[in-house]
Scaffold this motif. Structure first.
Motif, PDB file in Angstrom:
ATOM      1  N   GLU A 198       0.827  -1.212   0.000  1.00  0.00           N
ATOM      2  CA  GLU A 198       0.000   0.000   0.000  1.00  0.00           C
ATOM      3  C   GLU A 198       0.860   1.260   0.000  1.00  0.00           C
ATOM      4  O   GLU A 198       0.598   2.205  -0.739  1.00  0.00           O
ATOM      5  CB  GLU A 198      -0.941  -0.001   1.203  1.00  0.00           C
ATOM      6  CG  GLU A 198      -2.118  -0.942   1.075  1.00  0.00           C
ATOM      7  CD  GLU A 198      -2.977  -0.659  -0.143  1.00  0.00           C
ATOM      8  OE1 GLU A 198      -3.341   0.521  -0.353  1.00  0.00           O
ATOM      9  OE2 GLU A 198      -3.274  -1.589  -0.900  1.00  0.00           O
ATOM     10  N   GLU A 199       1.892   1.282   0.833  1.00  0.00           N
ATOM     11  CA  GLU A 199       2.748   2.469   0.883  1.00  0.00           C
ATOM     12  C   GLU A 199       3.550   2.627  -0.404  1.00  0.00           C
ATOM     13  O   GLU A 199       3.812   3.741  -0.856  1.00  0.00           O
ATOM     14  CB  GLU A 199       3.702   2.400   2.082  1.00  0.00           C
ATOM     15  CG  GLU A 199       4.669   3.556   2.151  1.00  0.00           C
ATOM     16  CD  GLU A 199       4.544   4.380   3.411  1.00  0.00           C
ATOM     17  OE1 GLU A 199       5.224   5.413   3.490  1.00  0.00           O
ATOM     18  OE2 GLU A 199       3.767   4.011   4.297  1.00  0.00           O
ATOM     19  N   SER A 200       3.924   1.514  -1.007  1.00  0.00           N
ATOM     20  CA  SER A 200       4.719   1.603  -2.238  1.00  0.00           C
ATOM     21  C   SER A 200       3.926   2.239  -3.377  1.00  0.00           C
ATOM     22  O   SER A 200       4.507   2.789  -4.316  1.00  0.00           O
ATOM     23  CB  SER A 200       5.198   0.210  -2.659  1.00  0.00           C
ATOM     24  OG  SER A 200       4.158  -0.560  -3.243  1.00  0.00           O
ATOM     25  N   LYS A 201       2.595   2.177  -3.303  1.00  0.00           N
ATOM     26  CA  LYS A 201       1.769   2.793  -4.346  1.00  0.00           C
ATOM     27  C   LYS A 201       2.052   4.295  -4.465  1.00  0.00           C
ATOM     28  O   LYS A 201       2.021   4.859  -5.567  1.00  0.00           O
ATOM     29  CB  LYS A 201       0.281   2.580  -4.040  1.00  0.00           C
ATOM     30  CG  LYS A 201      -0.200   1.155  -4.236  1.00  0.00           C
ATOM     31  CD  LYS A 201      -1.687   1.055  -3.882  1.00  0.00           C
ATOM     32  CE  LYS A 201      -2.224  -0.342  -4.042  1.00  0.00           C
ATOM     33  NZ  LYS A 201      -3.657  -0.426  -3.663  1.00  0.00           N
ATOM     34  N   HIS A 202       2.319   4.929  -3.325  1.00  0.00           N
ATOM     35  CA  HIS A 202       2.595   6.371  -3.367  1.00  0.00           C
ATOM     36  C   HIS A 202       3.877   6.643  -4.153  1.00  0.00           C
ATOM     37  O   HIS A 202       3.936   7.593  -4.945  1.00  0.00           O
ATOM     38  CB  HIS A 202       2.726   6.931  -1.950  1.00  0.00           C
ATOM     39  CG  HIS A 202       3.047   8.393  -1.931  1.00  0.00           C
ATOM     40  ND1 HIS A 202       2.119   9.374  -2.188  1.00  0.00           N
ATOM     41  CD2 HIS A 202       4.225   9.040  -1.707  1.00  0.00           C
ATOM     42  CE1 HIS A 202       2.695  10.555  -2.121  1.00  0.00           C
ATOM     43  NE2 HIS A 202       3.966  10.383  -1.834  1.00  0.00           N
ATOM     44  N   LEU A 203       4.892   5.836  -3.952  1.00  0.00           N
ATOM     45  CA  LEU A 203       6.149   6.031  -4.679  1.00  0.00           C
ATOM     46  C   LEU A 203       5.960   5.749  -6.171  1.00  0.00           C
ATOM     47  O   LEU A 203       6.543   6.434  -7.011  1.00  0.00           O
ATOM     48  CB  LEU A 203       7.243   5.122  -4.105  1.00  0.00           C
ATOM     49  CG  LEU A 203       7.629   5.356  -2.647  1.00  0.00           C
ATOM     50  CD1 LEU A 203       8.823   4.477  -2.266  1.00  0.00           C
ATOM     51  CD2 LEU A 203       7.967   6.815  -2.385  1.00  0.00           C
ATOM     52  N   LEU A 204       5.154   4.770  -6.488  1.00  0.00           N
ATOM     53  CA  LEU A 204       4.874   4.478  -7.895  1.00  0.00           C
ATOM     54  C   LEU A 204       4.148   5.630  -8.573  1.00  0.00           C
ATOM     55  O   LEU A 204       4.403   5.945  -9.736  1.00  0.00           O
ATOM     56  CB  LEU A 204       4.032   3.198  -8.007  1.00  0.00           C
ATOM     57  CG  LEU A 204       4.745   1.877  -7.700  1.00  0.00           C
ATOM     58  CD1 LEU A 204       3.717   0.756  -7.534  1.00  0.00           C
ATOM     59  CD2 LEU A 204       5.744   1.522  -8.786  1.00  0.00           C
ATOM     60  N   THR A 205       3.257   6.261  -7.822  1.00  0.00           N
ATOM     61  CA  THR A 205       2.429   7.331  -8.387  1.00  0.00           C
ATOM     62  C   THR A 205       3.145   8.675  -8.430  1.00  0.00           C
ATOM     63  O   THR A 205       3.025   9.429  -9.394  1.00  0.00           O
ATOM     64  CB  THR A 205       1.129   7.490  -7.571  1.00  0.00           C
ATOM     65  OG1 THR A 205       0.457   6.236  -7.519  1.00  0.00           O
ATOM     66  CG2 THR A 205       0.211   8.530  -8.194  1.00  0.00           C
ATOM     67  N   HIS A 206       3.918   8.983  -7.381  1.00  0.00           N
ATOM     68  CA  HIS A 206       4.431  10.345  -7.221  1.00  0.00           C
ATOM     69  C   HIS A 206       5.940  10.497  -7.359  1.00  0.00           C
ATOM     70  O   HIS A 206       6.464  11.593  -7.169  1.00  0.00           O
ATOM     71  CB  HIS A 206       4.010  10.884  -5.850  1.00  0.00           C
ATOM     72  CG  HIS A 206       2.523  10.947  -5.669  1.00  0.00           C
ATOM     73  ND1 HIS A 206       1.715  11.842  -6.342  1.00  0.00           N
ATOM     74  CD2 HIS A 206       1.676  10.205  -4.901  1.00  0.00           C
ATOM     75  CE1 HIS A 206       0.455  11.662  -5.996  1.00  0.00           C
ATOM     76  NE2 HIS A 206       0.400  10.676  -5.131  1.00  0.00           N
ATOM     77  N   THR A 207       6.675   9.424  -7.668  1.00  0.00           N
ATOM     78  CA  THR A 207       8.124   9.545  -7.852  1.00  0.00           C
ATOM     79  C   THR A 207       8.548   8.857  -9.145  1.00  0.00           C
ATOM     80  O   THR A 207       7.770   8.130  -9.761  1.00  0.00           O
ATOM     81  CB  THR A 207       8.918   8.911  -6.684  1.00  0.00           C
ATOM     82  OG1 THR A 207       8.914   7.476  -6.824  1.00  0.00           O
ATOM     83  CG2 THR A 207       8.332   9.284  -5.334  1.00  0.00           C
ATOM     84  N   ASN A 208       9.794   9.093  -9.521  1.00  0.00           N
ATOM     85  CA  ASN A 208      10.353   8.445 -10.709  1.00  0.00           C
ATOM     86  C   ASN A 208      11.267   7.278 -10.337  1.00  0.00           C
ATOM     87  O   ASN A 208      12.017   6.789 -11.187  1.00  0.00           O
ATOM     88  CB  ASN A 208      11.144   9.469 -11.537  1.00  0.00           C
ATOM     89  CG  ASN A 208      10.240  10.528 -12.140  1.00  0.00           C
ATOM     90  OD1 ASN A 208       9.144  10.230 -12.608  1.00  0.00           O
ATOM     91  ND2 ASN A 208      10.700  11.770 -12.132  1.00  0.00           N
ATOM     92  N   GLN A 209      11.208   6.851  -9.077  1.00  0.00           N
ATOM     93  CA  GLN A 209      12.024   5.714  -8.671  1.00  0.00           C
ATOM     94  C   GLN A 209      11.675   4.479  -9.499  1.00  0.00           C
ATOM     95  O   GLN A 209      10.500   4.234  -9.789  1.00  0.00           O
ATOM     96  CB  GLN A 209      11.792   5.384  -7.194  1.00  0.00           C
ATOM     97  CG  GLN A 209      12.550   6.266  -6.213  1.00  0.00           C
ATOM     98  CD  GLN A 209      12.398   5.741  -4.797  1.00  0.00           C
ATOM     99  OE1 GLN A 209      11.380   5.988  -4.148  1.00  0.00           O
ATOM    100  NE2 GLN A 209      13.377   5.028  -4.305  1.00  0.00           N
TER     101      GLN A 209
END
Length: 249
Positions: A198-209
């Protein structure tokens, strides 16, 4: 060879800005004030959080843009970011916390005068505290299970296991495992993995990592395992999620 001094390493705009602050006798609010306010938000203590915000606002504010309106908006957006992290530490689901943050930032941008922004600053604080209070009221578990859940949320970027959490809480792993499964209908390992996804979704959506970097961030053994878990919990791969293949509302 002469080693450059610290001041020589600083960019020119930082040096000139710092000199102006010193000339104006400007000092940022004490870190203790900020820390105490964020802790109050984290624990849902509205009175203490408001009290600390008032103390901070009694001090002269930093200039964060050429125009006062933009400067105040930038300051509130920075505060919003800090509040978001505070409520995640307080046990709020990251996706819920970031949604509140996005909503607050959009509201900040709509406001057209500094006086209204000053009032909104307190309204925003109340919204974040209210979310923590709501979360506390919605956790129907025993004290030991609540402690385990809060520990998982606060250490979500670390390697987590039943044994480690049991050691921290000073209980036998079998006891914790049994209580957790009985009360949440989920094993503690499944709960940990679901929270990480669930937390990783934010990085997928809002970062270019990259997906491999995100897998590493959450201490998954490799990208393949992260992708497998993501598909198990969401029905799609991280790549498809990032591409917009899910309703994120």
């Amino acid at each position: 060879m002469k080693k450059p001094s610290r001041s020589e390493n600083q960019p020119p705009y930082y040096v000139s800005s710092r000199m102006q602050y010193l000339r104006d006798n400007f000092i940022h609010p004490p870190f203790d004030y900020e820390h105490e306010m964020l802790e109050a938000i984290r624990f849902g203590d509205e009175n203490r959080a408001m009290d600390m915000l008032r103390k901070i606002n009694e001090l002269e504010a930093a200039v964060l843009a050429t125009y006062p309106l933009r400067s105040k908006k930038n300051a509130l957006i920075a505060s919003c970011t800090l509040y978001t992290r505070a409520i995640i530490k307080g046990g709020i689901d990251p996706e819920v916390a970031f949604h509140l943050s996005d909503t607050m930032i959009l509201e900040i941008e709509k406001i057209g005068d500094v006086e209204r922004l000053m009032h909104f600053e307190y309204e925003m604080l109340v919204q974040f505290v209210a979310m923590v209070r709501s979360e506390k009221a919605e956790l129907p578990y025993s004290h030991i299970v609540n402690l385990a859940i809060h520990y998982i949320r606060e250490h979500i970027f670390e390697e987590l296991s039943l044994q480690k959490i049991a050691d921290v809480l000073q209980v036998h792993p079998s006891y914790l495992s049994d209580r957790f499964k009985r009360e949440t209908s989920s094993s503690i390992t499944t709960f940990i993995n679901r929270r990480k996804i669930e937390e990783s979704k934010h990085l997928l959506t809002h970062t270019n990592q990259s997906i491999s970097e995100i897998a590493f961030t959450f201490k998954f053994c490799n990208q393949s395992y992260y992708t497998q878990l993501f598909r198990n919990f969401t029905g799609m791969t991280p790549g498809k999620f990032r591409a917009g293949g899910v309703n994120r509302s």
